[in-house]
Design a protein around this motif. Structure first.
Motif, PDB file in Angstrom:
ATOM      1  N   ARG A  89       0.802  -0.993  -0.114  1.00 60.12           N
ATOM      2  CA  ARG A  89      -0.079   0.155  -0.121  1.00 60.12           C
ATOM      3  C   ARG A  89       0.946   1.274  -0.040  1.00 60.12           C
ATOM      4  O   ARG A  89       1.923   1.383   0.578  1.00 60.12           O
ATOM      5  CB  ARG A  89      -0.929   0.131   1.274  1.00 60.12           C
ATOM      6  N   LEU A  90       0.348   2.293  -0.697  1.00 60.62           N
ATOM      7  CA  LEU A  90       1.197   3.580  -0.809  1.00 60.62           C
ATOM      8  C   LEU A  90       1.310   3.999   0.835  1.00 60.62           C
ATOM      9  O   LEU A  90       0.112   4.490   1.312  1.00 60.62           O
ATOM     10  CB  LEU A  90       0.497   4.532  -1.597  1.00 60.62           C
ATOM     11  N   ARG A  91       2.283   4.154   1.345  1.00 58.97           N
ATOM     12  CA  ARG A  91       2.479   4.875   2.580  1.00 58.97           C
ATOM     13  C   ARG A  91       2.983   6.076   2.828  1.00 58.97           C
ATOM     14  O   ARG A  91       4.124   6.374   1.997  1.00 58.97           O
ATOM     15  CB  ARG A  91       3.122   3.837   3.516  1.00 58.97           C
ATOM     16  N   CYS A  92       2.799   6.698   3.793  1.00 52.31           N
ATOM     17  CA  CYS A  92       3.479   8.252   4.060  1.00 52.31           C
ATOM     18  C   CYS A  92       3.913   8.248   5.473  1.00 52.31           C
ATOM     19  O   CYS A  92       3.273   7.778   6.383  1.00 52.31           O
ATOM     20  CB  CYS A  92       2.682   9.242   3.682  1.00 52.31           C
ATOM     21  N   ASN A  93       5.032   9.042   5.769  1.00 50.88           N
ATOM     22  CA  ASN A  93       5.313   9.538   7.227  1.00 50.88           C
ATOM     23  C   ASN A  93       4.491  10.768   7.236  1.00 50.88           C
ATOM     24  O   ASN A  93       4.851  11.772   6.510  1.00 50.88           O
ATOM     25  CB  ASN A  93       6.969   9.847   7.266  1.00 50.88           C
ATOM     26  N   CYS A  94       3.827  11.002   8.389  1.00 49.57           N
ATOM     27  CA  CYS A  94       3.180  12.138   8.647  1.00 49.57           C
ATOM     28  C   CYS A  94       4.037  13.312   9.098  1.00 49.57           C
ATOM     29  O   CYS A  94       5.088  13.058  10.151  1.00 49.57           O
ATOM     30  CB  CYS A  94       2.146  11.991   9.653  1.00 49.57           C
ATOM     31  N   PRO A  95       4.145  14.395   8.296  1.00 46.66           N
ATOM     32  CA  PRO A  95       5.152  15.366   8.933  1.00 46.66           C
ATOM     33  C   PRO A  95       4.672  16.088  10.321  1.00 46.66           C
ATOM     34  O   PRO A  95       3.475  15.966  10.548  1.00 46.66           O
ATOM     35  CB  PRO A  95       5.107  16.589   7.959  1.00 46.66           C
ATOM     36  N   TYR A 402      -1.067   6.563   3.127  1.00 50.90           N
ATOM     37  CA  TYR A 402      -1.736   6.063   4.511  1.00 50.90           C
ATOM     38  C   TYR A 402      -0.744   5.940   5.647  1.00 50.90           C
ATOM     39  O   TYR A 402       0.230   5.146   4.988  1.00 50.90           O
ATOM     40  CB  TYR A 402      -2.592   4.634   4.288  1.00 50.90           C
ATOM     41  N   ASN A 403      -1.131   6.128   6.639  1.00 47.47           N
ATOM     42  CA  ASN A 403      -0.169   5.951   7.744  1.00 47.47           C
ATOM     43  C   ASN A 403      -1.218   5.327   9.023  1.00 47.47           C
ATOM     44  O   ASN A 403      -2.295   5.874   9.270  1.00 47.47           O
ATOM     45  CB  ASN A 403       0.584   7.319   8.054  1.00 47.47           C
TER      46      ASN A 403
END
Ligand SMILES: *[C@@H]1O[C@H](CO)[C@@H](O)[C@H](O)[C@H]1NC(C)=O
Ligand SMILES: *[C@@H]1O[C@H](CO)[C@@H](O)[C@H](O)[C@H]1NC(C)=O
Ligand SMILES: *[C@@H]1O[C@H](CO)[C@@H](O)[C@H](O)[C@H]1NC(C)=O
Ligand SMILES: *[C@@H]1O[C@H](CO)[C@@H](O)[C@H](O)[C@H]1NC(C)=O
Ligand SMILES: *[C@@H]1O[C@H](CO)[C@@H](O)[C@H](O)[C@H]1NC(C)=O
Length: 536
Positions: A89-95, A402-403
């Motif tokens: 899944r496309l993931r991100c680190n939340c700033p 998604y995070n």
């Protein structure tokens, strides 16, 4: 029944010594047979595959290997399997949010968790199909309304098992239970008490049904043939029960969906089946009386008598009094999304056209052609966007990251070339376009607009439609845009845009920790928050 106590711990020996040779032998026999009967080389490999499976089953039923495989083959549980799927899944680190956003950010994460919890309750279960089942069954898809009854369809003995059973001289027990205790199990009245005499039945109309059929294979077959019933015993709109069925020492899971079916949302298309009867044009206006007058005139020039609904939150509104125009006055500066909601709530037709008040119908505005696509049952288009001449063309899909703990990320646009609408090569699917479109009223109502967002927001509205409506852009119908500005309008617009840039509402609404553009926070480029995917 052949005893296999000595093989209990040596499945590999069984595989090497017995199954593989058997499989190979059957494979050769089948292959040769097919060559002989069909004379074609192409068909044998696919067909023999099926027979190899049959051979495994045959061997398995003869030797009762399934008891042991059932016990010793580790079948991963749902959560582990789900985690594996999530890896790609496309993931991100939340700033990190700025200090002034911290309290609202914490509230957002809290609300987001509750939302995720509700969502997870409705996840599609993974119906795990174990190898070498002695019976056929449907892992998922059986559906029942709350407090109603459904037969557990799709149960039958494997034909080879059926052949072998009479020789096995074994007691057959059939057990089926509702593991979540959401429904009761019982037999159809077509299996009469007389037929069941001598066979112990326990737990009828309870969460577990157990029948000892001794060696009555005919009765077993009769029962499996749609005579096991499940009666939902809970009020749920959409939930899943997990049934566990055990037969011939093999246990399988069957998921039953308890679903209260919503009723249709139909709109009468009228006797003439014309655009005039099926379409309403809506807009929201603010402090531009000359512009909205021109708007109404242009719509009625090309579509006389089409219904128009206008919501106006100007300070001193000048309602337009004209046939087929409904003009709603709102409190001063009530806002853009609230205005759209108000206008939409008054629509009585199956389709609705939305455009900004500074756009105008021209001879190239073709509502018929837009409606035709929404009515095409082969493409399921919910929103058909047209072109706005002299404004740019927006296209593309949204990258949503998604995070697991802190929400979602709007990472910007992504583009696909194979996005053409089947049958309409001039149209392309996408998730954000200019604001001139025709939509199915029922769908647009469900999307709604978040009334707290009062400014003229654009991307926020499209983000809300993701996953709820299938949208496409087709340049075969267009409107014209003019820059209708005056001093008062421009002053309010500047002011509201300055608020918008630092307003966390859109982030809150969609549980976003990151919005690629527009918002002045958090100020990091989208590529820097992307988490590398370990598999692709
Ligand atoms: C979520 O974001 C935080 C903060 O950037 C990061 O430490 C964490 O690894 C992210 N989690 C996932 C699962 O992406
Ligand atoms: C079947 O079960 C009955 C008791 O219900 C028992 O008396 C009988 O021996 C069993 N037969 C076999 C073959 O296991
Ligand atoms: C089920 O397993 C038991 C022992 O675990 C065995 O005695 C019995 O014969 C098996 N029944 C069938 C139908 O395989
Ligand atoms: C349009 O509406 C007017 C009344 O408002 C009516 O007299 C006229 O027949 C209508 N025209 C069409 C084409 O429906
Ligand atoms: C960042 O946004 C730009 C513009 O939408 C887009 O082209 C690019 O693919 C995005 N990058 C990532 C990592 O999503």
């Amino acid at each position: 029944m052949v005893s296999c106590g000595g093989l209990m711990n040596t499945i590999s020996t069984v595989l090497l010594k017995f199954i593989l040779p058997t499989v190979f032998m059957v494979y050769v026999v089948v292959t040769v047979k097919q060559w002989a009967s069909l004379g074609t080389v192409e068909t044998y490999s696919a067909m023999s595959c099926e027979n190899v499976v049959g051979a495994i089953r045959e061997y398995n039923s003869i030797n009762s290997v399934s008891d042991h495989i059932d016990k010793y083959t580790p079948v991963e549980d749902q959560n582990t399997l789900r985690e594996m799927m999530q890896i790609t899944r496309l993931r991100c680190n939340c700033p990190k949010p700025p200090y002034w956003l911290k309290p609202v950010n914490e509230r957002r994460i809290e609300e987001g968790k509750k939302w995720e919890f509700e969502k997870n309750k409705r996840l599609e279960p993974l119906s795990i199909c174990k190898a070498m089942s002695p019976f056929n069954y449907i892992g998922g898809g059986i559906t029942v309304e709350p407090y109603q009854t459904v037969p557990i369809v799709g149960l039958s003995l494997h034909p080879i098992v059926e052949q072998m059973l009479p020789n096995l001289n074994t007691n057959i027990t059939l057990q089926i239970s509702s593991t979540k205790k959401m429904g009761k199990l019982h037999l159809s009245k077509l299996i009469t008490p007389m037929m069941l005499e001598n066979y112990v039945i326990s737990g009828e109309k309870a969460f577990e049904l157990r029948i000892n059929l001794k060696q009555n294979i005919e009765l077993l077959k009769a029962i499996l043939d749609n005579k096991i019933l499940y009666s939902s015993d809970n009020y749920e709109l959409d939930a899943r029960d997990k049934l566990q069925i055990t037969l011939l020492n093999f246990t399988a899971d069957i998921y039953v969906r308890i679903r209260r079916e919503p009723l249709p949302d139909l709109y009468d298309p009228g006797e003439r089946n014309s655009v005039i009867d099926k379409v309403t044009v809506i807009t929201k206006t603010f402090e531009r009386p000359d512009v909205i007058e021109q708007f109404v005139a242009s719509v009625h020039k090309y579509y006389p008598n089409i219904s128009l609904i206008i919501a106006d939150d100007s300070e001193f509104p000048k309602p337009i009094k004209k046939d087929h125009v409904k003009y709603f006055v709102m409190p001063f500066r009530e806002g853009s999304f609230p205005g759209r909601n108000l206008a939409l709530s008054q629509v009585r037709t199956k389709y609705v056209v939305f455009l900004d008040d500074d756009m105008f119908f021209t001879s190239e505005t073709n509502l018929e052609i837009m409606m035709e696509k929404l009515e095409d049952p082969n493409i399921d288009m919910d929103i058909n966007c047209g072109e706005v001449k002299n404004l740019g063309i927006l296209k593309g899909f949204r990258s949503i990251g998604y995070n697991d703990t802190q929400g979602y990320c709007n990472m910007g646009a992504f583009f696909k070339h194979n996005n053409l609408v089947p049958g309409y090569p001039q149209c392309g699917w996408g998730e954000m376009f200019m604001f001139f479109f025709m939509a199915k009223t029922a769908v647009l109502r469900k999307i709604g607009a978040y009334p707290q967002i009062v400014q003229a927001a654009h991307e926020e509205a499209w983000i809300d439609a993701i996953g709820k409506a299938k949208c496409a852009f087709c340049p075969d119908s267009s409107v014209y845009h003019i820059r209708g500005r005056n001093k008062k309008y421009s002053a309010y617009r500047r002011e509201s845009q300055s608020i918008l840039f630092s307003d966390p509402l859109a982030l809150f609404e969609n549980n976003m920790c990151y919005w690629w553009s527009w918002y002045k926070f958090p100020r990091v480029p989208n590529f820097s928050i992307k988490v590398e995917n370990p598999l692709t």
